[in-house]
Design an enzyme around this catalytic site. Structure first.
Site, PDB file in Angstrom:
ATOM      1  N   LYS A 247       0.853  -1.150  -0.200  1.00 40.75           N
ATOM      2  CA  LYS A 247      -0.046  -0.026   0.116  1.00 40.75           C
ATOM      3  C   LYS A 247       0.978   1.075  -0.044  1.00 40.75           C
ATOM      4  CE  LYS A 247      -3.910   2.155   2.517  1.00 40.75           C
ATOM      5  NZ  LYS A 247      -4.929   1.842   3.455  1.00 40.75           N
ATOM      6  N   GLU A 335     -18.820  -5.374  11.624  1.00 43.07           N
ATOM      7  CA  GLU A 335     -19.827  -4.778  12.716  1.00 43.07           C
ATOM      8  C   GLU A 335     -20.868  -5.569  13.287  1.00 43.07           C
ATOM      9  OE1 GLU A 335     -18.259  -2.354   9.118  1.00 43.07           O
ATOM     10  OE2 GLU A 335     -19.355  -4.161   9.152  1.00 43.07           O
ATOM     11  N   ARG A 363     -24.915  -1.728   8.932  1.00 40.82           N
ATOM     12  CA  ARG A 363     -24.435  -3.161   8.745  1.00 40.82           C
ATOM     13  C   ARG A 363     -24.906  -4.290   9.664  1.00 40.82           C
ATOM     14  NH1 ARG A 363     -20.578  -3.087   4.257  1.00 40.82           N
ATOM     15  NH2 ARG A 363     -19.127  -4.928   5.472  1.00 40.82           N
TER      16      ARG A 363
END
Length: 589
Positions: A247, A335, A363
């Site tokens: 990344k 979640e 969610r």
């Protein structure tokens, strides 16, 4: 030309005309283009830099848009957008009336599926693969690119479980860089690390799910990627490619500090250095008020536990994790698990503070109802990014929470007006409630520099009358209270401002006083009008046979696009000047 190769690529069909030996130079140009664009206009940087070679290899090897390419979450899709017809307008990325910072079906046929939240790509790709098969199209490829943080989510595993048993023509590409926004966590992360280092000798988990597994492969080696894609296109059924990337690849600061450079704000495109912070003292960010206050409370209350689903930095749960590592948990992009974990802690006498973004809590709606509210477990939900959040757009605006929470029995809902009321409601909650509470606050900074005041307990369900006025009652909640107070000063003596911090339970006694005193009421909220504070007031007004006029201002019944919050407020009549004009008209009637 500044970008001699990139400027010849308008669509992937142009890309496929290039010789393979030109792709590495093209990758360098694309990386520089992304760096310069994000340095000037802000956006998601590290993720897109990490998949430059993968992006080019995918569009080179596969026949997009006929072949369906789905980017999970989508903040790594800048390179994809640049070579699919949007290079010339990329300076409008995340801007008002510009292109979205995430894949969006309405924007381009190359955006096969709209994304913004994680872990949806495999399900969507599988659905497309099944539809193609039913339509008799057996040639189309369906590719989901998903990160190592996202694939640990329950939804991703549900899709893998189905796909492995489906015989569908689907390719799942795991973009493994060991980080989402914050570093990846959990046992699966450890497993993938073992696979990458060659120390994993047991059954391959993806092969066990009936995928043909390939990799790990260097995600920055275009030749190797093209070679393996050539092989994969010949294989039918579910396939899994494990790709290793870095990344922030190509910008040393972004590689070194991957958390900060996920979305770094403005920076110097040549040096990579971030723009200097303003020297003048500023009010704190609401997330930091939450995080630092939680540590302050936890020092005195050993029952407090902190939980966040993959957002320790964004929510500032990082402070609790640093101070009390045994009492604070990043559970990854999970979640549903976060909410029921908090319920379990509360069921055993702990005080669970669950910090989650407004749109991410959507969610875990069933868990909120079934595991928390139904059982009256006093979990403290600290809901960040409530209201309009700006340039991230429709997938991230936290405007639905008041509406989707208000209909749930046994749930207290509070929207603090400033940093002090956020501190005080957290203090009140940890002293012991009989019911769960949702505390929602906005993205960005508050209004008070000197915010660390002694704690004061807040009376549950009580509204406050903040100004006197004889012509109009302005009922407001949350951080819009500051807007209301500015208006009250302008219309001195005409507007009575009522702050309803508690949307549930609603202070009906104060409302009855308002109904009996004023024939004009204006409600104001940073959430959808339908279902939120305005609806709550209207319900009581109807049952009380109120004969006056109620005007409700907030977010309209539509998905708001991206743009600065001020531009978005302007588009729906919620700037200070527009509100002033609305009140002028009301008072003139």
């Amino acid at each position: 030309m500044k970008y001699p190769l990139l400027e010849t690529i308008d669509f992937p069909s142009d890309l496929r005309e290039l010789p393979v030996d030109k792709l590495e130079a093209l990758a360098a140009e694309m990386r520089r283009f992304i760096i310069e664009a994000v340095a000037a206009k802000e956006g998601h940087l590290g993720a897109s830099l990490g998949v430059v070679e993968l992006t080019l290899a995918l569009h080179y090897a596969f026949n997009t848009p006929y072949d369906k390419l789905i980017w999970d979450v989508g903040h790594q899709a800048y390179g994809h957008k640049i070579i699919t017809g949007r290079r010339s307008v990329f300076d409008t990325n995340r801007q008002f009336k510009g292109i979205s910072g995430f894949p969006k079906m309405a924007e381009s046929e190359y955006d096969a599926f709209g994304t913004g939240h994680s872990s949806t790509s495999i399900s969507a790709a599988l659905g497309m693969a099944i539809a193609s098969r039913l339509q008799g199209d057996t040639k189309r490829e369906h590719i989901a690119v998903i990160g190592d943080a996202s694939i640990a989510s329950g939804m991703a595993f549900e899709a893998l479980n189905h796909a492995g048993d489906s015989k569908a023509n689907i390719l799942v590409i795991l973009n493994d860089n060991a980080i989402g926004i914050d570093p990846s966590v959990g046992a699966l992360k450890n497993y993938l690390t073992q696979v990458k280092t060659g120390s994993q000798r047991s059954v391959n988990i993806f092969e066990a799910l009936n995928f043909r597994y390939f990799g790990p492969v260097d995600g920055h080696d275009i030749d190797k990627l093209l070679e393996i894609f050539k092989t994969l296109k010949k294989i039918e059924g579910p396939k899994f490619l494990h790709v290793i990337t870095t990344k922030g690849k190509g910008l040393k600061q972004a590689e070194r500090d991957q958390v900060k450079y996920h979305a770094p704000g403005k920076f110097d495109a040549l040096t990579g250095e971030l723009s200097p912070a303003k020297e003048a003292p500023q009010p704190p960010k609401y997330q930091d008020v939450f995080g630092l206050t939680l540590v302050e409370l936890a020092k005195k209350n050993p029952k407090i536990v902190g939980i966040t689903p993959a957002m320790p930095t964004g929510s500032s749960m990082k402070y609790m994790m640093q101070a009390f590592p045994e009492r604070a948990f990043d559970v990854g992009i999970a979640e549903q698990h976060a909410v029921t974990l908090a319920a379990g802690i509360a069921a055993s006498g702990g005080i669970a503070f669950c910090a989650v973004y407004s749109t991410f809590l959507q969610r875990a709606y069933d868990q909120l109802i079934h595991d928390v509210a139904l059982q009256k477990l006093p979990v403290v939900f600290c809901i960040d990014r409530a209201g309009l959040v700006g340039e991230d757009g429709a997938t991230h605006h936290g405007v639905f929470d008041l509406a989707y929470l208000r209909c749930i029995p046994n749930l207290i809902i509070y929207a603090p007006r400033n940093e002090e009321s956020l501190r005080n409601i957290m203090f009140t909650a940890q002293e012991g409630l009989d019911l769960p509470i949702a505390i929602r606050y906005p993205r960005g900074r508050g209004t008070v520099i000197d915010w660390k005041k002694p704690f004061e307990k807040i009376e549950l369900g009580k509204a406050e009358k903040l100004t006197e006025g004889d012509r109009l009652a302005l009922i407001v909640t949350g951080h819009f209270t500051e807007k209301a107070l500015k208006l009250a000063k302008i219309f001195s003596g005409s507007i009575a401002v009522y702050y309803f911090g508690f949307i549930k339970p609603l202070d009906t006694e104060t409302l009855q006083d308002v109904f009996s005193t004023y024939d004009k009421i204006l409600t104001l909220e940073d959430g959808v009008v339908k279902g939120g504070l305005a609806s709550a007031i209207a319900e009581i007004a109807l049952s009380s046979n109120y004969k006056g006029k109620i005007i409700s201002l907030g977010i309209p019944d539509e998905f708001m696009e991206q743009g600065s919050t001020e531009e978005l407020y302007q588009s729906i009549g919620l700037t200070d000047a527009q509100l002033q004009s609305t009140i002028h008209e009301l008072l003139a009637e």
